[in-house]
Write an enzyme that holds these catalytic residues in place. Structure first.
Site, PDB file in Angstrom:
ATOM      1  N   ARG A 138      -5.945   4.266 -10.025  1.00  0.00           N
ATOM      2  CA  ARG A 138      -7.406   4.320 -10.167  1.00  0.00           C
ATOM      3  C   ARG A 138      -7.755   5.381 -11.199  1.00  0.00           C
ATOM      4  NH1 ARG A 138      -5.955   4.165  -4.782  1.00  0.00           N
ATOM      5  NH2 ARG A 138      -6.737   2.395  -3.568  1.00  0.00           N
ATOM      6  N   LYS A 163      -7.053  13.853  -0.487  1.00  0.00           N
ATOM      7  CA  LYS A 163      -7.443  14.284   0.858  1.00  0.00           C
ATOM      8  C   LYS A 163      -6.234  14.623   1.725  1.00  0.00           C
ATOM      9  CE  LYS A 163     -11.726  11.649   0.712  1.00  0.00           C
ATOM     10  NZ  LYS A 163     -12.557  10.603   1.313  1.00  0.00           N
ATOM     11  N   HIS A 269     -11.768   0.255 -13.638  1.00  0.00           N
ATOM     12  CA  HIS A 269     -11.050  -0.291 -12.488  1.00  0.00           C
ATOM     13  C   HIS A 269     -10.515  -1.698 -12.791  1.00  0.00           C
ATOM     14  CE1 HIS A 269     -10.029   0.590  -8.347  1.00  0.00           C
ATOM     15  NE2 HIS A 269     -10.296  -0.662  -8.015  1.00  0.00           N
ATOM     16  N   ARG A 272      -6.776  -1.838 -13.253  1.00  0.00           N
ATOM     17  CA  ARG A 272      -5.980  -1.837 -12.018  1.00  0.00           C
ATOM     18  C   ARG A 272      -5.871  -3.273 -11.492  1.00  0.00           C
ATOM     19  NH1 ARG A 272      -4.394   1.269  -7.432  1.00  0.00           N
ATOM     20  NH2 ARG A 272      -5.150   0.482  -5.429  1.00  0.00           N
ATOM     21  N   HIS A 295      -2.085   0.065  -1.170  1.00  0.00           N
ATOM     22  CA  HIS A 295      -2.908  -0.599  -0.155  1.00  0.00           C
ATOM     23  C   HIS A 295      -2.240  -0.461   1.213  1.00  0.00           C
ATOM     24  CE1 HIS A 295      -4.826  -3.450  -3.361  1.00  0.00           C
ATOM     25  NE2 HIS A 295      -5.407  -2.267  -3.316  1.00  0.00           N
ATOM     26  N   TYR A 304      -5.788 -10.781  -4.960  1.00  0.00           N
ATOM     27  CA  TYR A 304      -5.306 -11.104  -6.305  1.00  0.00           C
ATOM     28  C   TYR A 304      -4.642 -12.479  -6.349  1.00  0.00           C
ATOM     29  CZ  TYR A 304      -6.394  -6.245  -7.085  1.00  0.00           C
ATOM     30  OH  TYR A 304      -7.066  -5.053  -7.176  1.00  0.00           O
TER      31      TYR A 304
END
Length: 321
Positions: A138, A163, A269, A272, A295, A304
Protein backbone atom coordinates in the site's frame (compact mmCIF):
# COMPACT_ATOMS: atom_id res chain seq x y z
CA UNK A 1 -1.61 20.89 44.94
CA UNK A 2 -3.65 18.48 42.83
CA UNK A 3 -3.42 18.70 39.09
CA UNK A 4 -6.74 19.46 37.36
CA UNK A 5 -8.17 16.50 35.44
CA UNK A 6 -7.31 16.34 31.76
CA UNK A 7 -9.87 17.38 29.20
CA UNK A 8 -11.68 14.53 27.49
CA UNK A 9 -10.03 14.94 24.09
CA UNK A 10 -6.60 15.01 25.75
CA UNK A 11 -7.50 11.74 27.46
CA UNK A 12 -8.44 10.36 24.04
CA UNK A 13 -5.07 11.38 22.62
CA UNK A 14 -3.24 9.73 25.52
CA UNK A 15 -5.18 6.50 25.10
CA UNK A 16 -4.48 6.44 21.36
CA UNK A 17 -0.75 6.91 21.91
CA UNK A 18 -0.68 4.09 24.45
CA UNK A 19 -2.14 1.87 21.72
CA UNK A 20 0.55 3.12 19.28
CA UNK A 21 -2.01 4.27 16.72
CA UNK A 22 -0.78 6.58 13.99
CA UNK A 23 -0.99 10.36 14.23
CA UNK A 24 -3.52 10.34 11.38
CA UNK A 25 -5.77 7.95 13.32
CA UNK A 26 -5.42 10.17 16.37
CA UNK A 27 -6.56 13.26 14.48
CA UNK A 28 -9.42 11.38 12.82
CA UNK A 29 -10.76 9.89 16.07
CA UNK A 30 -10.56 13.20 17.87
CA UNK A 31 -12.45 14.89 15.02
CA UNK A 32 -15.29 12.34 15.12
CA UNK A 33 -15.60 12.47 18.89
CA UNK A 34 -15.76 16.27 18.76
CA UNK A 35 -18.48 16.10 16.10
CA UNK A 36 -20.42 13.58 18.20
CA UNK A 37 -20.34 15.92 21.21
CA UNK A 38 -21.35 18.96 19.16
CA UNK A 39 -24.17 17.00 17.50
CA UNK A 40 -25.66 16.38 20.95
CA UNK A 41 -25.39 20.03 22.07
CA UNK A 42 -22.06 19.58 23.89
CA UNK A 43 -23.35 16.95 26.32
CA UNK A 44 -20.59 14.92 27.95
CA UNK A 45 -20.32 11.39 26.49
CA UNK A 46 -20.61 9.97 30.03
CA UNK A 47 -24.20 11.20 30.04
CA UNK A 48 -24.91 9.48 26.73
CA UNK A 49 -24.84 5.95 25.40
CA UNK A 50 -26.19 3.61 22.75
CA UNK A 51 -29.21 5.73 21.79
CA UNK A 52 -27.12 8.83 21.16
CA UNK A 53 -24.55 6.88 19.14
CA UNK A 54 -27.35 5.42 17.00
CA UNK A 55 -28.81 8.88 16.42
CA UNK A 56 -25.44 10.29 15.35
CA UNK A 57 -24.62 7.41 13.00
CA UNK A 58 -28.12 7.54 11.49
CA UNK A 59 -27.71 11.29 10.92
CA UNK A 60 -24.45 10.63 9.05
CA UNK A 61 -26.11 8.04 6.81
CA UNK A 62 -29.44 9.77 6.18
CA UNK A 63 -28.82 13.53 6.34
CA UNK A 64 -25.16 13.74 5.40
CA UNK A 65 -25.24 10.66 3.14
CA UNK A 66 -21.69 9.65 3.97
CA UNK A 67 -20.07 6.54 2.51
CA UNK A 68 -20.19 3.30 4.49
CA UNK A 69 -16.45 3.49 5.17
CA UNK A 70 -16.86 7.00 6.62
CA UNK A 71 -19.68 5.90 8.90
CA UNK A 72 -17.65 2.90 10.04
CA UNK A 73 -14.76 5.21 10.82
CA UNK A 74 -16.99 7.36 13.04
CA UNK A 75 -18.34 4.23 14.72
CA UNK A 76 -14.81 2.98 15.46
CA UNK A 77 -13.90 6.32 17.02
CA UNK A 78 -16.92 6.25 19.33
CA UNK A 79 -16.30 2.63 20.32
CA UNK A 80 -12.74 3.59 21.20
CA UNK A 81 -14.00 6.50 23.28
CA UNK A 82 -16.39 4.41 25.36
CA UNK A 83 -14.27 1.29 25.72
CA UNK A 84 -10.74 2.64 26.06
CA UNK A 85 -11.24 6.10 27.59
CA UNK A 86 -14.51 6.08 29.52
CA UNK A 87 -14.24 2.35 30.35
CA UNK A 88 -17.94 2.09 29.68
CA UNK A 89 -19.38 -0.92 27.89
CA UNK A 90 -22.32 -0.20 25.64
CA UNK A 91 -25.43 -2.05 26.85
CA UNK A 92 -26.65 -3.37 23.52
CA UNK A 93 -25.76 -3.59 19.86
CA UNK A 94 -25.85 -0.41 17.84
CA UNK A 95 -28.98 -0.37 15.64
CA UNK A 96 -28.40 2.68 13.46
CA UNK A 97 -29.31 3.15 9.83
CA UNK A 98 -26.17 2.00 8.04
CA UNK A 99 -24.79 3.62 4.95
CA UNK A 100 -24.89 1.30 1.95
CA UNK A 101 -21.64 -0.42 1.13
CA UNK A 102 -21.27 -0.33 -2.65
CA UNK A 103 -19.95 -3.53 -4.17
CA UNK A 104 -17.37 -2.39 -6.68
CA UNK A 105 -14.67 -4.32 -8.46
CA UNK A 106 -11.24 -2.69 -8.23
CA UNK A 107 -9.86 -0.85 -11.22
CA UNK A 108 -7.12 -2.87 -12.89
CA UNK A 109 -4.79 -1.73 -15.65
CA UNK A 110 -3.20 -3.89 -18.30
CA UNK A 111 0.55 -4.40 -18.11
CA UNK A 112 0.97 -2.08 -21.07
CA UNK A 113 -1.06 0.64 -19.33
CA UNK A 114 0.98 0.26 -16.13
CA UNK A 115 4.26 0.67 -18.01
CA UNK A 116 2.98 3.61 -20.05
CA UNK A 117 2.08 5.46 -16.84
CA UNK A 118 5.41 4.68 -15.19
CA UNK A 119 7.26 5.91 -18.29
CA UNK A 120 5.58 9.31 -17.86
CA UNK A 121 6.92 9.63 -14.30
CA UNK A 122 10.33 10.69 -13.03
CA UNK A 123 12.35 10.83 -9.84
CA UNK A 124 11.23 9.54 -6.46
CA UNK A 125 7.47 9.38 -7.27
CA UNK A 126 8.27 7.05 -10.17
CA UNK A 127 10.37 4.81 -7.92
CA UNK A 128 7.58 4.66 -5.34
CA UNK A 129 4.96 3.66 -7.93
CA UNK A 130 7.36 0.97 -9.17
CA UNK A 131 7.62 -0.37 -5.62
CA UNK A 132 3.82 -0.38 -5.25
CA UNK A 133 3.34 -2.32 -8.47
CA UNK A 134 6.39 -4.55 -8.11
CA UNK A 135 5.79 -5.54 -4.48
CA UNK A 136 2.05 -5.06 -3.90
CA UNK A 137 2.45 -2.75 -0.90
CA UNK A 138 0.00 0.00 0.00
CA UNK A 139 1.10 3.60 -0.42
CA UNK A 140 1.43 4.23 3.33
CA UNK A 141 3.38 0.98 3.70
CA UNK A 142 5.78 2.04 0.97
CA UNK A 143 6.29 5.50 2.44
CA UNK A 144 6.89 4.03 5.91
CA UNK A 145 9.66 1.70 4.71
CA UNK A 146 12.95 2.07 6.55
CA UNK A 147 16.41 1.22 5.27
CA UNK A 148 16.54 -1.98 7.34
CA UNK A 149 13.30 -3.20 5.69
CA UNK A 150 15.00 -3.66 2.30
CA UNK A 151 16.82 -6.98 1.99
CA UNK A 152 18.73 -6.79 -1.28
CA UNK A 153 20.48 -10.12 -0.79
CA UNK A 154 17.21 -12.04 -0.34
CA UNK A 155 15.27 -9.89 -2.83
CA UNK A 156 12.57 -9.15 -0.29
CA UNK A 157 10.86 -6.29 1.52
CA UNK A 158 9.70 -6.56 5.13
CA UNK A 159 6.42 -4.69 5.54
CA UNK A 160 5.94 -3.79 9.18
CA UNK A 161 2.47 -3.07 10.49
CA UNK A 162 2.47 0.42 12.07
CA UNK A 163 0.12 -0.72 14.84
CA UNK A 164 2.42 -3.50 15.99
CA UNK A 165 0.59 -6.43 14.46
CA UNK A 166 2.20 -9.19 12.44
CA UNK A 167 4.59 -8.06 9.73
CA UNK A 168 4.84 -9.72 6.35
CA UNK A 169 7.44 -10.33 3.66
CA UNK A 170 6.92 -9.53 0.00
CA UNK A 171 9.14 -9.59 -3.06
CA UNK A 172 11.72 -6.97 -4.02
CA UNK A 173 11.84 -6.93 -7.84
CA UNK A 174 15.31 -7.52 -9.26
CA UNK A 175 14.84 -4.59 -11.64
CA UNK A 176 14.45 -2.21 -8.68
CA UNK A 177 17.59 -3.22 -6.77
CA UNK A 178 19.98 -0.91 -8.60
CA UNK A 179 17.61 2.11 -8.72
CA UNK A 180 16.90 1.73 -5.00
CA UNK A 181 20.59 1.46 -4.15
CA UNK A 182 21.37 4.60 -6.16
CA UNK A 183 18.46 6.37 -4.45
CA UNK A 184 19.64 5.28 -0.98
CA UNK A 185 23.14 6.61 -1.68
CA UNK A 186 21.62 10.08 -2.16
CA UNK A 187 19.44 9.66 0.92
CA UNK A 188 22.45 8.65 3.01
CA UNK A 189 24.38 11.72 1.89
CA UNK A 190 21.45 13.96 2.89
CA UNK A 191 21.19 12.12 6.22
CA UNK A 192 24.87 12.79 6.94
CA UNK A 193 24.32 16.47 6.22
CA UNK A 194 21.44 16.48 8.71
CA UNK A 195 23.69 14.90 11.34
CA UNK A 196 26.40 17.49 10.72
CA UNK A 197 23.82 20.23 11.37
CA UNK A 198 22.67 18.62 14.62
CA UNK A 199 19.57 16.91 13.25
CA UNK A 200 19.20 13.51 11.56
CA UNK A 201 16.64 11.96 13.92
CA UNK A 202 13.48 10.14 12.88
CA UNK A 203 10.46 8.97 14.81
CA UNK A 204 10.83 5.42 16.16
CA UNK A 205 7.86 3.12 16.81
CA UNK A 206 6.71 2.16 20.30
CA UNK A 207 9.20 2.73 23.16
CA UNK A 208 12.38 2.19 21.14
CA UNK A 209 13.45 5.82 21.60
CA UNK A 210 13.69 5.28 25.36
CA UNK A 211 15.26 1.84 25.06
CA UNK A 212 17.83 2.89 22.43
CA UNK A 213 18.42 6.65 22.86
CA UNK A 214 20.66 7.02 19.79
CA UNK A 215 18.84 4.67 17.43
CA UNK A 216 16.74 7.47 15.91
CA UNK A 217 19.90 8.84 14.24
CA UNK A 218 21.20 5.50 12.96
CA UNK A 219 21.19 4.89 9.22
CA UNK A 220 19.15 1.67 9.32
CA UNK A 221 16.18 3.46 10.94
CA UNK A 222 15.96 6.23 8.34
CA UNK A 223 13.03 6.35 5.94
CA UNK A 224 13.71 5.04 2.43
CA UNK A 225 11.66 7.90 0.99
CA UNK A 226 12.34 10.89 3.29
CA UNK A 227 10.62 14.24 3.02
CA UNK A 228 12.44 17.09 1.35
CA UNK A 229 12.50 19.27 4.46
CA UNK A 230 12.63 18.96 8.23
CA UNK A 231 9.39 19.29 10.19
CA UNK A 232 8.33 19.67 13.79
CA UNK A 233 6.89 16.46 15.25
CA UNK A 234 3.36 17.35 16.48
CA UNK A 235 3.60 14.87 19.36
CA UNK A 236 7.13 15.34 20.70
CA UNK A 237 7.82 18.86 19.47
CA UNK A 238 11.21 17.73 18.09
CA UNK A 239 12.46 18.75 14.66
CA UNK A 240 12.83 15.66 12.51
CA UNK A 241 12.76 14.43 8.93
CA UNK A 242 9.58 12.50 8.26
CA UNK A 243 8.83 10.40 5.19
CA UNK A 244 7.57 11.88 1.95
CA UNK A 245 3.95 13.02 2.07
CA UNK A 246 1.52 10.91 0.07
CA UNK A 247 0.04 13.92 -1.71
CA UNK A 248 3.27 14.48 -3.65
CA UNK A 249 3.12 10.98 -5.10
CA UNK A 250 -0.60 11.26 -5.83
CA UNK A 251 -0.19 14.53 -7.73
CA UNK A 252 2.71 13.17 -9.78
CA UNK A 253 0.67 10.07 -10.63
CA UNK A 254 -2.35 12.14 -11.66
CA UNK A 255 -0.22 14.15 -14.10
CA UNK A 256 1.25 10.96 -15.55
CA UNK A 257 -2.16 9.35 -16.06
CA UNK A 258 -3.43 12.48 -17.80
CA UNK A 259 -0.41 12.43 -20.11
CA UNK A 260 -1.14 8.87 -21.21
CA UNK A 261 -4.77 9.58 -22.04
CA UNK A 262 -5.95 6.57 -20.03
CA UNK A 263 -9.60 7.12 -19.07
CA UNK A 264 -9.75 4.69 -16.15
CA UNK A 265 -9.87 6.02 -12.61
CA UNK A 266 -6.30 5.43 -11.41
CA UNK A 267 -4.90 5.98 -7.91
CA UNK A 268 -1.85 4.73 -6.06
CA UNK A 269 -3.84 1.77 -4.70
CA UNK A 270 -4.62 0.72 -8.28
CA UNK A 271 -1.07 -0.63 -8.59
CA UNK A 272 -1.63 -2.98 -5.64
CA UNK A 273 -4.71 -4.27 -7.46
CA UNK A 274 -2.65 -4.71 -10.62
CA UNK A 275 0.08 -6.56 -8.71
CA UNK A 276 -2.44 -9.12 -7.43
CA UNK A 277 -4.37 -9.51 -10.68
CA UNK A 278 -1.30 -9.88 -12.86
CA UNK A 279 0.15 -12.53 -10.53
CA UNK A 280 -3.09 -14.51 -10.76
CA UNK A 281 -3.08 -14.08 -14.55
CA UNK A 282 0.43 -15.55 -14.55
CA UNK A 283 -0.87 -18.65 -12.79
CA UNK A 284 0.32 -18.08 -9.23
CA UNK A 285 -1.66 -19.70 -6.43
CA UNK A 286 -4.20 -17.46 -4.72
CA UNK A 287 -2.82 -18.40 -1.29
CA UNK A 288 0.59 -17.09 -2.34
CA UNK A 289 -0.96 -13.83 -3.50
CA UNK A 290 -2.92 -13.60 -0.24
CA UNK A 291 0.31 -13.94 1.76
CA UNK A 292 2.13 -11.32 -0.31
CA UNK A 293 -0.75 -8.85 0.09
CA UNK A 294 -1.12 -9.55 3.81
CA UNK A 295 -4.83 -10.39 3.65
CA UNK A 296 -6.04 -12.21 6.76
CA UNK A 297 -8.87 -13.90 4.88
CA UNK A 298 -8.55 -15.40 1.41
CA UNK A 299 -12.05 -14.09 0.66
CA UNK A 300 -10.54 -10.62 0.43
CA UNK A 301 -8.07 -11.84 -2.18
CA UNK A 302 -10.83 -13.65 -4.07
CA UNK A 303 -12.15 -10.34 -5.43
CA UNK A 304 -9.28 -10.40 -7.93
CA UNK A 305 -10.61 -13.62 -9.42
CA UNK A 306 -13.79 -11.68 -10.22
CA UNK A 307 -11.68 -9.06 -11.95
CA UNK A 308 -10.13 -11.81 -14.06
CA UNK A 309 -13.63 -12.93 -15.06
CA UNK A 310 -14.87 -9.53 -16.21
CA UNK A 311 -16.36 -9.26 -19.66
CA UNK A 312 -19.01 -11.94 -19.40
CA UNK A 313 -17.01 -14.28 -17.14
CA UNK A 314 -14.81 -15.37 -19.99
CA UNK A 315 -17.70 -16.04 -22.36
CA UNK A 316 -17.14 -15.06 -25.97
CA UNK A 317 -19.71 -12.56 -27.32
CA UNK A 318 -21.70 -13.74 -30.36
CA UNK A 319 -20.88 -10.41 -32.01
CA UNK A 320 -17.23 -11.48 -32.14
CA UNK A 321 -17.97 -14.72 -34.02
Amino acid sequence: MEMPPKKLLDQVRDAIRVKHYSYRTEETYVQWIRRFILFHSKRHPKEMGTAEIEAFLTHLAVQERVAASTQNQAFSALLFLYREVLRQELDESIDAVRARQPRQLPTVLTKAEVHSIIQQMTGVPKLIIQVLYGSGVRLNEGLNLRVKDLDFAQHQIIVRNPKGYESRVTMLPTSLIEPLQVHLARVRYAHQQDLDRGYGAVHLPFALERKYPNADREWIWQFVFPAIGLTRDPRSGLTRRYHLHESGVQKALKRAVQSTGITKRVGCHTFRHCFATHLLEAGYDIRTVQELLGHKDVKTTMIYTHVLNRGGRGVRSPLDD
